[in-house]
Design a protein around this motif. Structure first.
Motif, mmCIF file in Angstrom:
data_model
loop_
_atom_site.group_PDB
_atom_site.id
_atom_site.type_symbol
_atom_site.label_atom_id
_atom_site.label_comp_id
_atom_site.label_asym_id
_atom_site.label_seq_id
_atom_site.Cartn_x
_atom_site.Cartn_y
_atom_site.Cartn_z
ATOM 1 N N LEU A 197 0.839 -1.193 0.000
ATOM 2 C CA LEU A 197 0.000 0.000 0.000
ATOM 3 C C LEU A 197 0.874 1.242 0.000
ATOM 4 O O LEU A 197 1.883 1.308 0.708
ATOM 5 C CB LEU A 197 -0.909 0.024 1.234
ATOM 6 N N TRP B 99 -3.775 3.902 -0.271
ATOM 7 C CA TRP B 99 -4.541 4.235 0.941
ATOM 8 C C TRP B 99 -4.762 5.733 0.968
ATOM 9 O O TRP B 99 -3.822 6.503 0.827
ATOM 10 C CB TRP B 99 -3.782 3.788 2.187
ATOM 11 N N ARG C 280 -4.692 8.783 2.489
ATOM 12 C CA ARG C 280 -4.008 9.202 3.711
ATOM 13 C C ARG C 280 -4.700 10.327 4.477
ATOM 14 O O ARG C 280 -4.638 10.357 5.717
ATOM 15 C CB ARG C 280 -2.574 9.613 3.375
ATOM 16 N N SER D 145 -6.769 5.812 9.309
ATOM 17 C CA SER D 145 -6.005 4.604 9.009
ATOM 18 C C SER D 145 -6.827 3.388 9.415
ATOM 19 O O SER D 145 -7.688 3.471 10.304
ATOM 20 C CB SER D 145 -4.663 4.613 9.749
ATOM 21 N N ALA E 7 -11.718 3.708 6.672
ATOM 22 C CA ALA E 7 -10.476 3.818 5.909
ATOM 23 C C ALA E 7 -10.767 3.437 4.460
ATOM 24 O O ALA E 7 -11.554 2.526 4.192
ATOM 25 C CB ALA E 7 -9.410 2.904 6.500
ATOM 26 N N LEU F 206 -9.306 2.374 0.619
ATOM 27 C CA LEU F 206 -8.250 1.874 -0.256
ATOM 28 C C LEU F 206 -8.756 1.895 -1.692
ATOM 29 O O LEU F 206 -9.919 1.579 -1.953
ATOM 30 C CB LEU F 206 -7.847 0.443 0.105
ATOM 31 N N ILE G 215 -5.117 -6.120 6.964
ATOM 32 C CA ILE G 215 -4.280 -4.950 6.716
ATOM 33 C C ILE G 215 -3.102 -4.966 7.685
ATOM 34 O O ILE G 215 -3.285 -4.905 8.908
ATOM 35 C CB ILE G 215 -5.062 -3.635 6.890
ATOM 36 N N ARG H 202 0.035 -3.081 9.303
ATOM 37 C CA ARG H 202 0.319 -1.676 9.567
ATOM 38 C C ARG H 202 1.779 -1.485 9.971
ATOM 39 O O ARG H 202 2.470 -2.424 10.369
ATOM 40 C CB ARG H 202 -0.608 -1.144 10.660
#
Length: 202
Positions: A71, A95, A97, A101, A108, A110, A137, A139
């Motif tokens: 990502l 993603w 931003r 998140s 969030a 995507l 996901i 992180r």
């Protein structure tokens, strides 16, 4: 959505998402499509999970369709259009931003291409997902957040469900977006957006 007015949200939905999947004149196969088109998704009741602190997502994994993709952060350009990963990196997803998140309270977002000049891209098979499928996901803080799919829908791009995608929420939600539907030879784009709605489960 943090720090962005409703006007920008609308521009992102209408103008930006037209760029998520730049179609091909000839595809190896038509992208799989959801069963329905545009009804409000039936979201599951989320378990009582405390929200996570903010951390950048670095990888998305979708076991059912064999996706394991890095990502990269994306935002909006000066015209308000949603940026997407370059077409020469078709295996990468983006993603959004400026939003939350994955794992924080709220949705969030995507985005990923459905195809590229050489064939299918990262979200080509997104329309195959069904309720109960999982999305993981990873992180930057070494946590992995798990989501369960609630619904998969297709919406005409002129009827993009802005509130369902970008709207606030108390649970940690996830939205995966690509292009789908009929390919318009004149515009060189697909006419719909395919959207996966998911809720955090672990």
């Amino acid at each position: 959505m943090r720090g962005l007015g409703r006007l920008l949200v609308t521009l992102l939905a209408v103008a930006g998402l037209a760029l998520v999947g730049v179609g091909l004149a000839r595809l190896p196969a038509r992208p799989p499509q959801p069963d329905g088109t545009g009804p409000p998704p039936q979201l599951v009741t989320a378990p009582s999970l405390p929200p996570l602190l903010r951390a950048d997502p670095v990888e998305v994994r979708i076991p059912r369709i064999g996706v394991r993709a890095p990502l990269v952060p994306v935002a909006a350009d000066r015209a308000g259009a949603l940026e997407v990963p370059p077409l020469d990196r078709p295996g990468v997803a983006g993603w959004y931003r400026p939003g939350v998140s994955p794992g924080e309270s709220g949705n969030a977002v995507l985005v990923g291409h459905v195809d590229a000049p050489d064939g299918p891209a990262v979200f080509f098979e997104l329309g195959r997902l069904r309720p109960g499928d999982t999305v993981h996901i990873a992180r930057a803080d070494a946590t992995v957040v798990r989501f369960a799919v609630d619904a998969v829908e297709a919406y005409p791009k002129e009827s993009f469900p802005t509130d369902l995608v970008y709207g606030p929420g108390t649970a940690a939600g996830l939205r995966l977006i690509t292009c789908g539907g009929r390919f318009d030879q004149g515009s060189g784009e697909y006419v719909d957006n395919v959207i996966v709605f998911a809720t955090r489960t672990a």
